[in-house]
Motif scaffolding. Sequence first.
Motif, PDB file in Angstrom:
ATOM      1  N   ASN A  48      35.830  35.633 -33.669  1.00 53.24           N
ATOM      2  CA  ASN A  48      33.948  34.823 -34.930  1.00 53.24           C
ATOM      3  C   ASN A  48      35.156  34.680 -36.113  1.00 53.24           C
ATOM      4  O   ASN A  48      35.197  33.636 -37.278  1.00 53.24           O
ATOM      5  CB  ASN A  48      33.423  35.679 -34.673  1.00 53.24           C
ATOM      6  N   LYS A  49      36.005  35.769 -36.375  1.00 50.31           N
ATOM      7  CA  LYS A  49      35.782  36.001 -38.137  1.00 50.31           C
ATOM      8  C   LYS A  49      37.353  35.082 -38.311  1.00 50.31           C
ATOM      9  O   LYS A  49      37.385  34.467 -40.028  1.00 50.31           O
ATOM     10  CB  LYS A  49      36.369  37.313 -38.457  1.00 50.31           C
ATOM     11  N   THR A  50      38.169  35.021 -37.345  1.00 47.05           N
ATOM     12  CA  THR A  50      39.797  34.461 -37.746  1.00 47.05           C
ATOM     13  C   THR A  50      38.901  32.452 -37.995  1.00 47.05           C
ATOM     14  O   THR A  50      39.451  31.964 -38.593  1.00 47.05           O
ATOM     15  CB  THR A  50      40.384  34.248 -36.049  1.00 47.05           C
ATOM     16  N   ALA A  51      37.627  32.181 -37.481  1.00 48.09           N
ATOM     17  CA  ALA A  51      38.050  31.018 -37.347  1.00 48.09           C
ATOM     18  C   ALA A  51      36.951  29.583 -38.347  1.00 48.09           C
ATOM     19  O   ALA A  51      35.997  29.354 -38.202  1.00 48.09           O
ATOM     20  CB  ALA A  51      36.356  30.355 -35.842  1.00 48.09           C
ATOM     21  N   LEU A  52      36.427  31.010 -38.975  1.00 44.33           N
ATOM     22  CA  LEU A  52      36.067  30.784 -40.026  1.00 44.33           C
ATOM     23  C   LEU A  52      35.973  29.532 -41.336  1.00 44.33           C
ATOM     24  O   LEU A  52      35.185  28.977 -41.210  1.00 44.33           O
ATOM     25  CB  LEU A  52      35.454  31.834 -41.181  1.00 44.33           C
ATOM     26  N   GLU A  83      31.796  27.586 -31.768  1.00 44.70           N
ATOM     27  CA  GLU A  83      32.780  28.390 -30.129  1.00 44.70           C
ATOM     28  C   GLU A  83      32.777  29.393 -30.127  1.00 44.70           C
ATOM     29  O   GLU A  83      32.330  30.131 -28.405  1.00 44.70           O
ATOM     30  CB  GLU A  83      33.594  27.704 -29.829  1.00 44.70           C
ATOM     31  N   THR A  84      33.306  30.426 -31.075  1.00 45.28           N
ATOM     32  CA  THR A  84      33.548  31.355 -30.998  1.00 45.28           C
ATOM     33  C   THR A  84      31.510  32.446 -31.472  1.00 45.28           C
ATOM     34  O   THR A  84      31.390  33.320 -31.007  1.00 45.28           O
ATOM     35  CB  THR A  84      34.107  32.339 -32.335  1.00 45.28           C
ATOM     36  N   ASP A  85      30.821  31.632 -31.762  1.00 44.21           N
ATOM     37  CA  ASP A  85      29.034  31.809 -32.310  1.00 44.21           C
ATOM     38  C   ASP A  85      28.966  32.326 -30.313  1.00 44.21           C
ATOM     39  O   ASP A  85      28.444  33.058 -30.455  1.00 44.21           O
ATOM     40  CB  ASP A  85      29.014  31.203 -33.284  1.00 44.21           C
ATOM     41  N   VAL A  86      29.115  30.958 -30.174  1.00 45.62           N
ATOM     42  CA  VAL A  86      28.534  30.883 -28.308  1.00 45.62           C
ATOM     43  C   VAL A  86      29.088  31.949 -27.815  1.00 45.62           C
ATOM     44  O   VAL A  86      28.126  32.584 -26.649  1.00 45.62           O
ATOM     45  CB  VAL A  86      28.731  29.332 -27.950  1.00 45.62           C
ATOM     46  N   ALA A  87      30.078  32.545 -27.697  1.00 48.72           N
ATOM     47  CA  ALA A  87      30.587  33.140 -27.307  1.00 48.72           C
ATOM     48  C   ALA A  87      30.395  34.524 -27.340  1.00 48.72           C
ATOM     49  O   ALA A  87      30.458  35.154 -26.032  1.00 48.72           O
ATOM     50  CB  ALA A  87      32.305  32.977 -27.161  1.00 48.72           C
ATOM     51  N   PHE A  88      30.391  34.696 -28.209  1.00 47.25           N
ATOM     52  CA  PHE A  88      29.228  35.850 -28.963  1.00 47.25           C
ATOM     53  C   PHE A  88      28.096  36.541 -27.985  1.00 47.25           C
ATOM     54  O   PHE A  88      27.700  36.990 -27.746  1.00 47.25           O
ATOM     55  CB  PHE A  88      29.867  36.158 -30.186  1.00 47.25           C
ATOM     56  N   MET A 121      27.382  29.305 -44.447  1.00 47.98           N
ATOM     57  CA  MET A 121      26.380  29.768 -43.283  1.00 47.98           C
ATOM     58  C   MET A 121      27.176  30.287 -42.596  1.00 47.98           C
ATOM     59  O   MET A 121      27.267  31.189 -42.112  1.00 47.98           O
ATOM     60  CB  MET A 121      25.832  28.549 -42.729  1.00 47.98           C
ATOM     61  N   ALA A 122      28.915  29.954 -42.175  1.00 44.96           N
ATOM     62  CA  ALA A 122      29.469  29.791 -41.043  1.00 44.96           C
ATOM     63  C   ALA A 122      30.125  31.756 -41.641  1.00 44.96           C
ATOM     64  O   ALA A 122      29.391  32.846 -40.690  1.00 44.96           O
ATOM     65  CB  ALA A 122      31.014  30.070 -41.054  1.00 44.96           C
ATOM     66  N   LYS A 123      30.486  31.526 -43.146  1.00 43.46           N
ATOM     67  CA  LYS A 123      29.948  33.501 -43.627  1.00 43.46           C
ATOM     68  C   LYS A 123      29.190  34.176 -42.901  1.00 43.46           C
ATOM     69  O   LYS A 123      29.358  35.238 -42.317  1.00 43.46           O
ATOM     70  CB  LYS A 123      30.319  33.184 -44.623  1.00 43.46           C
ATOM     71  N   LEU A 124      28.316  33.760 -43.389  1.00 47.39           N
ATOM     72  CA  LEU A 124      26.780  34.904 -42.952  1.00 47.39           C
ATOM     73  C   LEU A 124      26.935  35.358 -42.051  1.00 47.39           C
ATOM     74  O   LEU A 124      26.148  36.004 -41.194  1.00 47.39           O
ATOM     75  CB  LEU A 124      25.679  33.639 -44.289  1.00 47.39           C
ATOM     76  N   ALA A 125      26.756  33.481 -40.813  1.00 46.12           N
ATOM     77  CA  ALA A 125      26.917  34.311 -39.589  1.00 46.12           C
ATOM     78  C   ALA A 125      27.280  35.639 -38.674  1.00 46.12           C
ATOM     79  O   ALA A 125      27.220  36.061 -38.432  1.00 46.12           O
ATOM     80  CB  ALA A 125      26.931  32.567 -38.909  1.00 46.12           C
ATOM     81  N   TYR A 126      28.704  35.189 -39.457  1.00 46.08           N
ATOM     82  CA  TYR A 126      29.605  36.134 -38.863  1.00 46.08           C
ATOM     83  C   TYR A 126      29.441  37.828 -39.547  1.00 46.08           C
ATOM     84  O   TYR A 126      29.636  38.694 -38.666  1.00 46.08           O
ATOM     85  CB  TYR A 126      30.582  35.946 -38.974  1.00 46.08           C
TER      86      TYR A 126
END
Length: 243
Positions: free
Chosen positions: A146-150, A158-163, A200-205
């Motif tokens: 998830n972090k790598t895909a920021l 995709e990594t958000d869903v997987a988590f 937002m991606a960073k906040l989500a991570y």
Amino acid sequence: MQDIPPPEAPSTGRIHRRKLFEDVADKIEGWIRGGHFTEGDRLPSERQLMDTLGVGRTSVREALFTLHRAGLVNIKNGSRAVVTRPNPTVILNDLTGVAQNLLSTDEGQMEFQQARIFWECSLVRLAAREATDQDIRDLSILLRDNKTALKNLHHFAETDVAFHDRIAMIAKNSIFTAVNTALRDWLAEQRNTSLLRSGMAKLAYEAHARIFYAIKDRDPDTAEVEMRHHLEQVISVYWQVRG
């Protein structure tokens, strides 16, 4: 005593006349539920079913399609139908049309958002109590991905869903997994829209990281608080982006 006449039927209250394929489907379903055919068995050919039941090919095919939708048989072109076991995914797939209708209104979307908060907060509490060492390792890898895909929003989604999916799997309950998958798919547009907001991606991570450490620390209360905050933030940003 004077007979009392029956009430007049409403003009729209016609009785549904069953179609022949429905009787055929009921007959085949009875064979399956009665143990005459079990999971993995092939049903008789269309011709054999036609001869046995005294019906035409169309009725047999429509009956098999009905059973396929119910998860009782698997149909492949050129092969005889194979008996399968119904599963929660089949049931929820049939609800997709209803879900999409609800999601077509702001009120419906808000109700689904509330449902997701309730659902995922319950799941994460369970995960914090029952996660195995392997579950923790898997979540750690997914969090790293998830972090790598920021910097790539498509891959981040995709990594958000997987988590989130991996958290649901900790329950080891096929119904929970199916419901989680359905909610995830039905609300995909909301997740993707919220990610359009810069940062937002960073906040989500960061939220995922806090959720992960709460699960790792076996802390259901903190896990729930962090999950709730995460989802409420996603919802708030979604409505802001939509304007």
